[in-house]
Write a protein that holds these residues in place. Structure first.
Motif, PDB file in Angstrom:
ATOM      1  N   ASP A   1       0.807  -1.219   0.000  1.00 55.93           N
ATOM      2  CA  ASP A   1       0.000   0.000   0.000  1.00 55.93           C
ATOM      3  C   ASP A   1       0.842   1.272   0.000  1.00 55.93           C
ATOM      4  N   SER A   2       2.162   1.136  -0.133  1.00 54.26           N
ATOM      5  CA  SER A   2       3.033   2.306  -0.158  1.00 54.26           C
ATOM      6  C   SER A   2       3.084   2.884  -1.566  1.00 54.26           C
ATOM      7  N   PRO A   3       2.783   4.184  -1.740  1.00 51.44           N
ATOM      8  CA  PRO A   3       2.865   4.779  -3.082  1.00 51.44           C
ATOM      9  C   PRO A   3       4.248   4.630  -3.700  1.00 51.44           C
ATOM     10  N   ALA A   4       5.314   4.845  -2.912  1.00 49.42           N
ATOM     11  CA  ALA A   4       6.667   4.741  -3.453  1.00 49.42           C
ATOM     12  C   ALA A   4       6.945   3.332  -3.943  1.00 49.42           C
ATOM     13  N   ALA A   5       6.503   2.320  -3.184  1.00 51.88           N
ATOM     14  CA  ALA A   5       6.722   0.937  -3.599  1.00 51.88           C
ATOM     15  C   ALA A   5       5.968   0.623  -4.885  1.00 51.88           C
ATOM     16  N   GLN A   6       4.750   1.134  -5.011  1.00 46.36           N
ATOM     17  CA  GLN A   6       3.981   0.906  -6.231  1.00 46.36           C
ATOM     18  C   GLN A   6       4.637   1.574  -7.435  1.00 46.36           C
ATOM     19  N   VAL A   7       5.198   2.759  -7.217  1.00 42.39           N
ATOM     20  CA  VAL A   7       5.903   3.444  -8.313  1.00 42.39           C
ATOM     21  C   VAL A   7       7.109   2.622  -8.749  1.00 42.39           C
ATOM     22  N   ALA A   8       7.854   2.089  -7.774  1.00 40.28           N
ATOM     23  CA  ALA A   8       9.036   1.290  -8.102  1.00 40.28           C
ATOM     24  C   ALA A   8       8.661   0.026  -8.863  1.00 40.28           C
ATOM     25  N   MET A   9       7.528  -0.584  -8.504  1.00 38.25           N
ATOM     26  CA  MET A   9       7.133  -1.838  -9.147  1.00 38.25           C
ATOM     27  C   MET A   9       6.474  -1.609 -10.499  1.00 38.25           C
ATOM     28  N   ARG A  10       5.652  -0.555 -10.624  1.00 34.82           N
ATOM     29  CA  ARG A  10       4.910  -0.324 -11.857  1.00 34.82           C
ATOM     30  C   ARG A  10       5.622   0.604 -12.828  1.00 34.82           C
ATOM     31  N   GLY A  11       6.539   1.431 -12.309  1.00 33.09           N
ATOM     32  CA  GLY A  11       7.250   2.352 -13.187  1.00 33.09           C
ATOM     33  C   GLY A  11       6.408   3.503 -13.674  1.00 33.09           C
ATOM     34  N   ARG A  12       5.358   3.890 -12.903  1.00 32.41           N
ATOM     35  CA  ARG A  12       4.483   4.999 -13.283  1.00 32.41           C
ATOM     36  C   ARG A  12       4.301   5.949 -12.106  1.00 32.41           C
ATOM     37  N   PRO A  13       4.062   7.249 -12.365  1.00 30.97           N
ATOM     38  CA  PRO A  13       3.872   8.200 -11.269  1.00 30.97           C
ATOM     39  C   PRO A  13       2.611   7.889 -10.466  1.00 30.97           C
ATOM     40  N   VAL A  14       2.627   8.262  -9.206  1.00 33.06           N
ATOM     41  CA  VAL A  14       1.457   8.138  -8.330  1.00 33.06           C
ATOM     42  C   VAL A  14       1.276   9.461  -7.599  1.00 33.06           C
ATOM     43  N   VAL A  15       0.052   9.986  -7.633  1.00 34.18           N
ATOM     44  CA  VAL A  15      -0.298  11.204  -6.908  1.00 34.18           C
ATOM     45  C   VAL A  15      -1.301  10.839  -5.826  1.00 34.18           C
ATOM     46  N   VAL A  16      -1.003  11.226  -4.598  1.00 34.55           N
ATOM     47  CA  VAL A  16      -1.930  11.019  -3.481  1.00 34.55           C
ATOM     48  C   VAL A  16      -2.323  12.403  -2.984  1.00 34.55           C
ATOM     49  N   ASN A  17      -3.518  12.854  -3.322  1.00 31.85           N
ATOM     50  CA  ASN A  17      -4.047  14.127  -2.856  1.00 31.85           C
ATOM     51  C   ASN A  17      -5.045  13.844  -1.743  1.00 31.85           C
ATOM     52  N   GLY A  18      -4.803  14.376  -0.575  1.00 27.50           N
ATOM     53  CA  GLY A  18      -5.604  14.002   0.577  1.00 27.50           C
ATOM     54  C   GLY A  18      -5.035  12.733   1.173  1.00 27.50           C
TER      55      GLY A  18
END
Length: 682
Positions: A214-231
């Motif tokens: 559930d970590s945005p940074a981990a998902q970015v590393a695995m998927r290779g795409r940006p993630v924005v968490v607003n709120g």
């Protein structure tokens, strides 16, 4: 003339004072001596004064110090011929607040003398909050930061220093409280904090983080795409960690550090302002991450490569940066042109000013990329007649922006022309200038001269004599006031792989490649240096006569127009670049079929749809590239005009010389002229 029906209550002075107080802009009532007699609440808020202090204040106190000596004369001239002046008729108006800060404003003046009152009403409006102004200024600022970081990535050889400085630059550019670089550990199960600013008390450089699902940074590393968490969440998928929420962070943006499809890590920023990150911030952070990732790859490669391979690594770095950077600049400059041409802004001087500033920043960024490509390019020489003083003026301007500011640069150039590859000549002179800068660590002067000479200097030629040039030579000399060279160093200065710089700073290929270029061009290089007396490097190139005027009338080509309804097959894998080019083509009255890949374009060609011109990017991601697509399309439709575009021209060396090439970024006019050349087969 009838005054019209009377309205109840409007005779009362209180009504007019209420209107004055409720007006949404700042209002000042100023008498003939320039004294503020009345001020409404918006004026107090804008200028930062209490009512008792603002009323009775001379208006000269409200203008910047640099303008104040002249303002009284302006006011007196206006009092002699008072007239109504609406907002937007003047630019660069600035008001000085009580605390000494300044704010850009628009001012409207309304004299009341025609009503028998010795006053002028000044309506003042801050323009700093205009949405279109804020967005254009923000994009221009982002472009400047990307250009600065690109230069930093090239100039700083120590990767540890670059990594340490990157988060601070990112935090400053985005105006956020936290920025950090997470590197993927071998095995892909952990992320390590490599650098950062604004870290939480429990975080530290070198700290390892597990790849939590559930970590945005981990998902970015695995998927290779940006993630924005607003709120606190994004589509219910990711959430900010509890420590960050407890610290007051409300949103996060993470982008991958990727090089050639391989994820190296994650660049993460966090803000305490809600909904801080939009598309502009994502694009900006992606551009910086691409530069940083390429620099990381360069550093790791250089550890295993020999001196001869290092130059090639720098070339790959520059090419990767240039391709992504020039795509970014194409989107920025293209949208600025659309904004500039929009009828709704045609008479808005503020928009013209802001768009002009952003366009100038984009051009400076494009010039920086071109200089980086010139520094690292290795290609077959393409000699042509070069206006030597013009090239030196351009190079000198670039050096003044990029070299140590403590180095004074002068230029004295005779109007002469030489025969050389202009890109390689610029690269050779840049090599010499960088060596001169390194020889003057405390600053000094670099004098660049250019003159015509009849013969080459006397001296041994290791590869044999040089055939004399029919019209003599052009001598381009760069003289520094640095530490100079002892004889032992001077004798080996042109020897490949010889360098006096500390490990990691020099390849030893600079002067040797300059010498090889000059010899291949029919000239040579001379070196004059003594310890404590500085160094002069002189490049000799064949001199030629200025180009003669052709029979074609000036402006003929620019006057030509594309045939209306020209059917263009556009192939570009970057969606935003594709949209910009499609808008350009639409404004040129072309019919556009836009494709995201070469494979889609081949489907269009197989459908027998009429195509008058193929316009394709060279680098199209995975699959077939633009050059190969052009060859297949020409085989299916013999004589089909082809125009290729690219942010990195070195990728065209293999079999692409026959196609017309348009470098990115470009203007709509440049696109039109390139299409005309492709249609004409020139």
């Amino acid at each position: 003339m009838s005054a019209g029906p009377s309205l109840p209550g409007l005779e009362d002075e209180a009504v007019f004072r209420s209107i004055f107080a409720a007006y949404p802009d700042a209002l000042l009532l100023v008498d003939g001596q320039g004294i503020v007699r009345l001020a409404n609440p918006m004026a107090l808020e804008l200028l930062g004064y209490p009512l008792q202090e603002l009323q009775g204040l001379p208006v000269e106190q409200l203008v910047p110090d640099t303008i104040r000596p002249r303002h009284a004369a302006y006011r007196q001239a206006y009092a002699a011929e008072p007239r109504r002046r609406p907002m937007g008729t003047q630019m660069d108006l600035v008001a000085r607040r009580r605390d000494g800060s300044e704010v850009m404003v628009e001012i409207a003046l309304s004299p009341l003398v025609e009503h028998g009152l010795p006053y002028v009403v000044a309506a003042i409006r801050s323009v700093a909050e205009y949405p279109r102004v804020k967005q254009a200024l923000q994009r221009a600022r982002y472009a400047e930061h990307v250009a600065e970081f690109g230069r930093l990535a090239v100039d700083v050889p120590d990767m540890d220093i670059l990594m340490a400085r990157a988060p601070a630059l990112v935090a400053q550019a985005l105006q956020v409280e936290m920025a950090k670089i997470l590197m993927l550990e071998p095995g892909g199960s952990w992320l390590r904090i490599a650098a950062g600013v604004g870290l939480l008390p429990g975080e530290a450089i070198g700290h390892r983080l597990a790849m939590a699902p559930d970590s945005p940074a981990a998902q970015v590393a695995m998927r290779g795409r940006p993630v924005v968490v607003n709120g606190h969440s994004r589509d219910g998928a990711f959430a900010l960690g509890i420590p960050y929420r407890d610290a007051g962070f409300l949103c996060e943006l993470s982008v991958p550090l990727s090089d050639r499809g391989r994820t190296l890590g994650v660049l993460t920023v966090r803000s305490r302002n809600p909904h801080r990150f939009g598309e502009d911030e994502v694009r900006f952070l992606e551009a910086l991450s691409n530069i940083l990732a390429t620099a990381l790859q360069r550093s790791s490669s250089e550890e295993a490569l020999k001196h001869a391979q290092r130059l090639e690594t720098v070339g790959q770095l520059t090419g990767g940066v240039a391709h992504d950077f020039n795509n970014l600049l194409t989107v920025i400059s293209g949208n600025l042109q659309v904004l500039e041409d929009a009828p709704v802004h045609a008479h808005d001087p503020l928009v013209r000013q802001v768009v002009g500033a952003a366009s100038r920043a984009t051009r400076r960024a494009a010039e920086l990329t071109a200089k980086l490509l010139a520094f690292s390019r290795r290609q077959v020489l393409q000699p042509m007649t070069v206006d030597t003083p013009a090239l030196l003026h351009s190079l000198t301007d670039m050096l003044r922006r990029t070299l140590d500011q403590r180095v004074t640069i002068t230029l004295d150039a005779q109007p002469v022309y030489c025969l050389a590859d202009p890109g390689q000549l610029e690269s050779a002179l840049l090599n010499i200038a960088i060596n001169a800068r390194d020889a003057m660590p405390q600053g000094g002067s670099l004098a660049i001269t250019c003159r015509a000479v009849d013969a080459l200097p006397h001296g041994p030629a290791p590869e044999g004599p040089i055939p004399p040039a029919a019209r003599g030579y052009v001598a381009i000399a760069l003289a520094d006031t640095g530490m100079g060279m002892p004889e032992s160093v001077r004798e080996r200065a042109f020897e490949p792989f010889f360098t006096t710089k500390e490990a990691g700073r020099g390849t030893g290929l600079g002067l040797s490649t300059v010498y090889g270029f000059a010899r291949q061009s029919g000239g040579t290089v001379a070196l004059d240096s003594r310890p404590g007396a500085g160094t002069t490097v002189t490049v000799y190139l064949p001199r030629v006569e200025p180009p003669t005027e052709t029979a074609t009338a000036p402006g003929t080509e620019s006057a030509r127009q594309l045939p209306p309804g020209l059917r263009v097959l556009l192939v570009e894998d970057d969606g935003e670049v594709r949209q910009v080019v499609a808008n350009f083509l639409g404004s040129l009255a072309c019919q556009v079929v836009a494709c995201a890949s070469a494979e889609q374009a081949l489907d269009v060609l197989d459908s027998d749809a009429p195509v008058d011109l193929l316009l394709s990017d060279v680098v199209l991601g995975a699959g077939m590239g633009g050059t190969e697509l052009a060859e297949v399309a020409r085989a299916q439709l013999p004589g089909l005009p082809v125009l290729l575009m690219s942010g990195y021209s070195s990728g065209l060396l293999d079999g692409a010389h026959e196609w017309e090439l348009l470098p990115k970024p470009y203007t709509r006019d440049a696109l039109q002229q390139a299409m005309l050349r492709a249609l004409a087969g020139t």
